[in-house]
Design a protein around this motif. Structure first.
Motif, mmCIF file in Angstrom:
data_model
loop_
_atom_site.group_PDB
_atom_site.id
_atom_site.type_symbol
_atom_site.label_atom_id
_atom_site.label_comp_id
_atom_site.label_asym_id
_atom_site.label_seq_id
_atom_site.Cartn_x
_atom_site.Cartn_y
_atom_site.Cartn_z
ATOM 1 N N ILE A 2 0.925 -1.038 0.008
ATOM 2 C CA ILE A 2 -0.080 -0.141 0.002
ATOM 3 C C ILE A 2 0.878 1.398 -0.059
ATOM 4 C CG2 ILE A 2 -1.514 1.406 1.330
ATOM 5 C CD1 ILE A 2 -2.818 -1.377 2.463
ATOM 6 N N ALA A 3 0.673 2.223 -0.751
ATOM 7 C CA ALA A 3 1.252 3.459 -0.731
ATOM 8 C C ALA A 3 0.364 4.591 -0.388
ATOM 9 C CB ALA A 3 1.935 3.680 -1.905
ATOM 10 N N ILE A 4 0.729 5.611 0.193
ATOM 11 C CA ILE A 4 0.093 6.970 0.593
ATOM 12 C C ILE A 4 0.862 7.896 0.161
ATOM 13 C CG2 ILE A 4 -0.605 8.633 2.403
ATOM 14 C CD1 ILE A 4 -0.868 6.142 4.489
ATOM 15 N N ARG A 5 0.446 8.409 -1.155
ATOM 16 C CA ARG A 5 1.235 9.467 -1.826
ATOM 17 C C ARG A 5 0.744 10.621 -1.974
ATOM 18 N NH1 ARG A 5 2.854 5.380 -6.851
ATOM 19 N NH2 ARG A 5 4.607 4.004 -5.722
ATOM 20 N N SER A 6 1.500 11.778 -2.161
ATOM 21 C CA SER A 6 1.240 12.922 -2.519
ATOM 22 C C SER A 6 1.322 13.147 -3.854
ATOM 23 C CB SER A 6 1.703 14.078 -1.449
ATOM 24 O OG SER A 6 1.257 15.337 -1.810
ATOM 25 N N SER A 7 0.474 13.363 -4.688
ATOM 26 C CA SER A 7 0.688 13.557 -6.129
ATOM 27 C C SER A 7 -0.461 14.305 -6.900
ATOM 28 C CB SER A 7 1.058 12.077 -6.693
ATOM 29 O OG SER A 7 1.088 12.188 -8.141
ATOM 30 N N LYS A 8 -0.264 14.871 -7.848
ATOM 31 C CA LYS A 8 -1.367 15.457 -8.827
ATOM 32 C C LYS A 8 -2.018 14.213 -9.606
ATOM 33 C CE LYS A 8 0.622 19.976 -10.057
ATOM 34 N NZ LYS A 8 0.939 20.926 -10.854
ATOM 35 N N GLN A 9 -1.542 13.299 -9.820
ATOM 36 C CA GLN A 9 -2.099 12.022 -10.528
ATOM 37 C C GLN A 9 -0.992 10.671 -10.616
ATOM 38 O OE1 GLN A 9 -5.517 11.639 -11.822
ATOM 39 N NE2 GLN A 9 -4.760 9.701 -11.596
ATOM 40 N N PRO A 10 -1.314 9.952 -9.615
ATOM 41 C CA PRO A 10 -0.287 8.942 -9.572
ATOM 42 C C PRO A 10 -0.276 7.988 -10.928
ATOM 43 C CG PRO A 10 -2.225 8.492 -8.334
ATOM 44 C CD PRO A 10 -2.294 9.706 -8.610
ATOM 45 N N THR A 11 1.005 7.684 -11.017
ATOM 46 C CA THR A 11 1.180 6.825 -12.496
ATOM 47 C C THR A 11 1.659 5.442 -12.105
ATOM 48 O OG1 THR A 11 3.616 7.683 -12.764
ATOM 49 C CG2 THR A 11 1.507 8.817 -13.797
ATOM 50 N N GLY A 12 1.651 4.474 -12.903
ATOM 51 C CA GLY A 12 2.127 3.027 -12.537
ATOM 52 C C GLY A 12 1.171 2.141 -12.986
ATOM 53 N N ALA A 13 1.694 1.124 -13.621
ATOM 54 C CA ALA A 13 0.795 -0.097 -14.198
ATOM 55 C C ALA A 13 -0.110 -0.768 -13.171
ATOM 56 C CB ALA A 13 1.656 -1.141 -14.760
ATOM 57 N N GLY A 14 -1.209 -0.961 -13.337
ATOM 58 C CA GLY A 14 -2.156 -1.573 -12.388
ATOM 59 C C GLY A 14 -2.424 -0.843 -11.180
ATOM 60 N N LEU A 15 -2.227 0.237 -11.080
ATOM 61 C CA LEU A 15 -2.662 0.961 -9.573
ATOM 62 C C LEU A 15 -4.055 1.155 -9.534
ATOM 63 C CD1 LEU A 15 0.011 4.016 -9.202
ATOM 64 C CD2 LEU A 15 0.174 1.595 -8.337
ATOM 65 N N TRP A 22 -3.268 10.438 -2.081
ATOM 66 C CA TRP A 22 -3.787 9.396 -2.580
ATOM 67 C C TRP A 22 -3.322 7.947 -1.856
ATOM 68 C CZ3 TRP A 22 -6.389 9.311 -7.449
ATOM 69 C CH2 TRP A 22 -6.417 10.517 -8.041
ATOM 70 N N LEU A 23 -4.340 7.107 -1.682
ATOM 71 C CA LEU A 23 -4.269 5.814 -1.218
ATOM 72 C C LEU A 23 -4.388 4.773 -2.076
ATOM 73 C CD1 LEU A 23 -3.967 4.290 1.542
ATOM 74 C CD2 LEU A 23 -6.430 4.180 1.621
ATOM 75 N N LEU A 24 -3.142 3.982 -2.384
ATOM 76 C CA LEU A 24 -3.080 3.114 -3.583
ATOM 77 C C LEU A 24 -2.553 1.686 -3.150
ATOM 78 C CD1 LEU A 24 -0.850 5.822 -5.646
ATOM 79 C CD2 LEU A 24 -3.460 5.426 -5.858
ATOM 80 N N THR A 25 -2.882 0.638 -4.254
ATOM 81 C CA THR A 25 -2.166 -0.460 -4.057
ATOM 82 C C THR A 25 -2.207 -0.963 -5.525
ATOM 83 O OG1 THR A 25 -2.518 -2.838 -2.968
ATOM 84 C CG2 THR A 25 -4.655 -1.833 -3.579
ATOM 85 N N HIS A 26 -1.895 -2.341 -5.575
ATOM 86 C CA HIS A 26 -1.964 -2.856 -7.059
ATOM 87 C C HIS A 26 -3.126 -3.722 -7.131
ATOM 88 C CE1 HIS A 26 -0.525 -5.156 -10.527
ATOM 89 N NE2 HIS A 26 -0.036 -4.103 -10.966
ATOM 90 N N GLU A 27 -3.606 -3.884 -8.234
ATOM 91 C CA GLU A 27 -4.827 -4.335 -8.565
ATOM 92 C C GLU A 27 -4.925 -5.974 -8.047
ATOM 93 O OE1 GLU A 27 -5.989 -3.913 -12.846
ATOM 94 O OE2 GLU A 27 -4.015 -5.112 -13.442
ATOM 95 N N ARG A 28 -3.657 -6.664 -8.240
ATOM 96 C CA ARG A 28 -3.629 -7.940 -7.891
ATOM 97 C C ARG A 28 -3.824 -8.047 -6.514
ATOM 98 N NH1 ARG A 28 1.559 -6.790 -8.599
ATOM 99 N NH2 ARG A 28 3.036 -7.132 -6.766
ATOM 100 N N LEU A 29 -3.758 -6.909 -5.640
ATOM 101 C CA LEU A 29 -3.770 -7.197 -4.328
ATOM 102 C C LEU A 29 -4.901 -6.703 -3.480
ATOM 103 C CD1 LEU A 29 -0.065 -5.810 -3.257
ATOM 104 C CD2 LEU A 29 -0.811 -8.310 -3.391
#
Length: 293
Positions: free
Chosen positions: A141-154, A263-270
């Motif tokens: 899990i990631a807690i990020r400060s970003s305008k728009q997070p980027t990355g595959a499968g987020l 943003w509160l993020l994880t990967h789709e497989r998780l």
């Protein structure tokens, strides 16, 4: 094959004797129940009910099928109970990546309450300045400060707006005043550094000709917070955190282009792994609550 919802309608009508009572029990319309009964009879090729003026009565075939239908419902209930128990008892380690300044300020009480609610879950808090790659499994899990997070499968959600702007301590403001314009900023000392935040921070200073105003630099973002609390001067901090610090004052409003999101993020497989789902939902609820406070 038949739809499980058709079988639920069959059981509800068999137990109540009418589509109206069954509809009320299932919280659907009477028309929906009647349609599902017809669909089940068509799928099985069996006549399950006699339609009477007083209601629905099981046919001999329907009576014979009732025990099997009840067994299916019991099995489904046991499955749901087992899944719920597994979800509640989910344990193991969940890694959470975030900026150090959040890790040492807003997160400790949230993680304390998470631990109390789910003692089987262990949190590994990663405060690296480098954003961890969720797709490679570097963190869960990631807690990020970003305008728009980027990355595959987020996958995830934007918890709150999180602009960065200039703050001073109340004590500093009492002694030196509060700058309200960018011209006034040039007459005040700045605290610089902040590890991973220094590059955009320095670019901001450079844009307004304030690089020479930096009188002290810290290696970490929490150092920036400590320095401004102590009244050393001004610094740039994330509003989601700094606006909740009773000893700090926002000096100037952030520019629209400086506004990011939290943003509160994880990967789709998780996202459906029970322990990760628990932590995601808990963090989302608590951080959203902070954002509205």
């Amino acid at each position: 094959m038949f739809d499980w919802n058709d079988l639920k309608s069959f059981l509800a009508v068999a137990e109540s004797g009418s589509t109206l009572s069954a509809a009320q029990a299932l919280r659907v319309s009477q028309t929906t129940v009647a349609r599902r009964i017809a669909a089940l009879e068509e799928a099985t090729g069996l006549s399950l009910f006699e339609r009477r003026q007083a209601g629905y009565a099981l046919t001999p075939v329907g009576e014979a099928m009732l025990a099997s239908a009840l067994a299916v419902r019991d099995a489904a209930d046991r499955f749901g109970e087992a899944a719920g128990a597994k979800s509640r008892d989910a344990g193991g380690t969940v890694s959470v990546s975030t900026m150090e300044i959040f890790a040492v300020t807003i997160l400790p009480p949230i993680l304390r309450d998470l631990r109390a609610a789910h003692p089987g879950i262990h949190i590994h808090l990663d405060t690296s300045d480098e954003p961890r790659d969720l797709s490679s499994g570097a963190t869960d899990i990631a807690i990020r400060s970003s305008k728009q997070p980027t990355g595959a499968g987020l996958v995830g959600r934007r918890i709150a707006d999180n602009p960065w702007t200039v703050y001073s301590s109340r004590d500093y403001a009492d002694r030196h005043g509060v700058p309200h314009t960018r011209e006034e900023l040039a007459t005040h000392p700045f605290i610089g550094g902040g590890g991973g935040v220094w590059e955009p921070y320095q670019a901001w200073l450079r844009q307004y000709g304030l690089e020479d105003s930096v009188v002290m630099q810290y290696d970490t973002a929490s150092g920036l917070l400590a320095g401004v609390r102590a009244g050393m001067g001004l610094t740039i901090l994330p509003a989601f955190l700094a606006d909740r610090e009773p000893d700090l004052i926002r000096c100037i409003p952030p520019k629209a282009e400086d506004t990011t999101g939290l943003w509160l993020l994880t990967h789709e497989r998780l996202r459906r792994v029970p322990r990760i789902r628990i932590v995601l939902d808990f963090l989302a609820a608590e951080l959203t609550k902070l954002g509205r406070g």
